[in-house]
Design an enzyme around this catalytic site. Structure first.
Site, PDB file in Angstrom:
ATOM      1  N   TYR A  67      12.240 -33.641 -39.284  1.00  0.00           N
ATOM      2  CA  TYR A  67      12.164 -32.599 -40.281  1.00  0.00           C
ATOM      3  C   TYR A  67      12.446 -31.298 -39.884  1.00  0.00           C
ATOM      4  CZ  TYR A  67      10.538 -29.526 -44.166  1.00  0.00           C
ATOM      5  OH  TYR A  67      10.470 -28.885 -45.186  1.00  0.00           O
ATOM      6  N   SER A 102      12.282 -23.567 -43.710  1.00  0.00           N
ATOM      7  CA  SER A 102      10.796 -23.687 -43.769  1.00  0.00           C
ATOM      8  C   SER A 102       9.954 -22.935 -42.511  1.00  0.00           C
ATOM      9  CB  SER A 102      10.592 -25.372 -43.582  1.00  0.00           C
ATOM     10  OG  SER A 102       9.205 -25.694 -43.257  1.00  0.00           O
TER      11      SER A 102
END
Length: 258
Positions: A145, A132
């Protein structure tokens, strides 16, 4: 050349789009979905698209599912499944922290340890981790996350150096903010445990940050290009504008005060 490709997290978003597009190009795609209803829906989606997917159930918290997925011998393993849990680091329940790492990192690592030895034995193969932009920079209230994605960056980087001499390639894809529904779910997830009366750090409204999300097709197209490719960059980040933002973030870490 047609390849056998196993993709986790293929029931929606980037995984679903890439699985169907790769099958349309003639690749043999094993597409993993978390639940049986998602398995059936993905089979229907593939049929409507006029392609064949071998759809399997893969809950990354289930060792039986992991063992079944690990029995396959793909040319390319795409580790795409993931969860996002919002909330401040000091408030988020440890159960949610552990689940985030179990799904995003440890479950996939178990799959790696089941499949990659077969690649090493034949001296060919590739592992693509879906990281990500949050694996490069940090987003407040998405710290857990981002931590899982930073872990993936470390694992992927180590794997690249370790496996390259054995003919196995490793790469990452690093999506920014795309409108797949994943970010919306992450922004909402904390409501099941968050109590504004007892929270140490108040969680803000994420609404503004979800506006103007990019078209996922840009990331899907990039994944479809690099997954079967023989030569490509180690890191593939989209939208393209996110690349410069990520580089600038890394530079500021060396100059900002604590």
């Amino acid at each position: 050349m047609s390849q056998k490709i196993l993709i986790t997290g293929a029931s929606s978003g980037f995984g679903r789009g890439a699985a169907i597009a790769l099958a349309r190009l003639g690749h043999t795609v094993i597409a993993a979905a978390e639940t049986w209803p998602q398995v059936r829906t993905l089979r229907e989606d593939a049929a409507k698209a006029g392609v064949h997917l071998e759809v399997i159930k893969l809950n990354l918290l289930d060792p039986i599912d992991i063992a079944h997925a690990g029995s396959f011998d793909p040319d390319v393993l795409v580790l795409n499944a993931g969860v996002m849990e919002g909330g401040s680091v000091v408030d988020i329940p440890m159960q949610r922290v552990r689940e985030s790492f179990d799904i995003n990192v440890f479950g996939h690592l178990q799959l790696v340890q089941a499949i990659v030895p077969k690649m090493v034995a034949r001296k060919s193969g590739k592992v693509v981790w879906t990281s990500s932009m949050g694996g490069i920079l940090v987003v407040p209230f998405l710290g857990i996350y981002c931590a899982t994605k930073h872990a993936i960056e470390a694992i992927a980087g180590s794997m690249k150096a370790e496996l390259e001499p054995h003919g196995v390639k490793v790469a990452t894809v690093n999506p920014g903010v795309f409108g797949t529904g994943f970010n919306d779910t992450g922004a909402e997830s904390h409501v099941q445990w968050y109590d504004p009366q007892t929270a140490v750090v108040p969680t803000p409204d994420f609404g503004d940050s979800l506006a103007g999300q990019a078209d996922p097709q840009e990331m899907i197209d990039a994944m479809v290009e690099i997954i079967p490719a023989q030569t490509h960059l180690y890191r593939t980040m989209r939208p393209l504008a996110t690349i410069e933002a990520a580089k600038q973030w890394q530079q500021t870490e060396w100059s900002q005060n604590a």
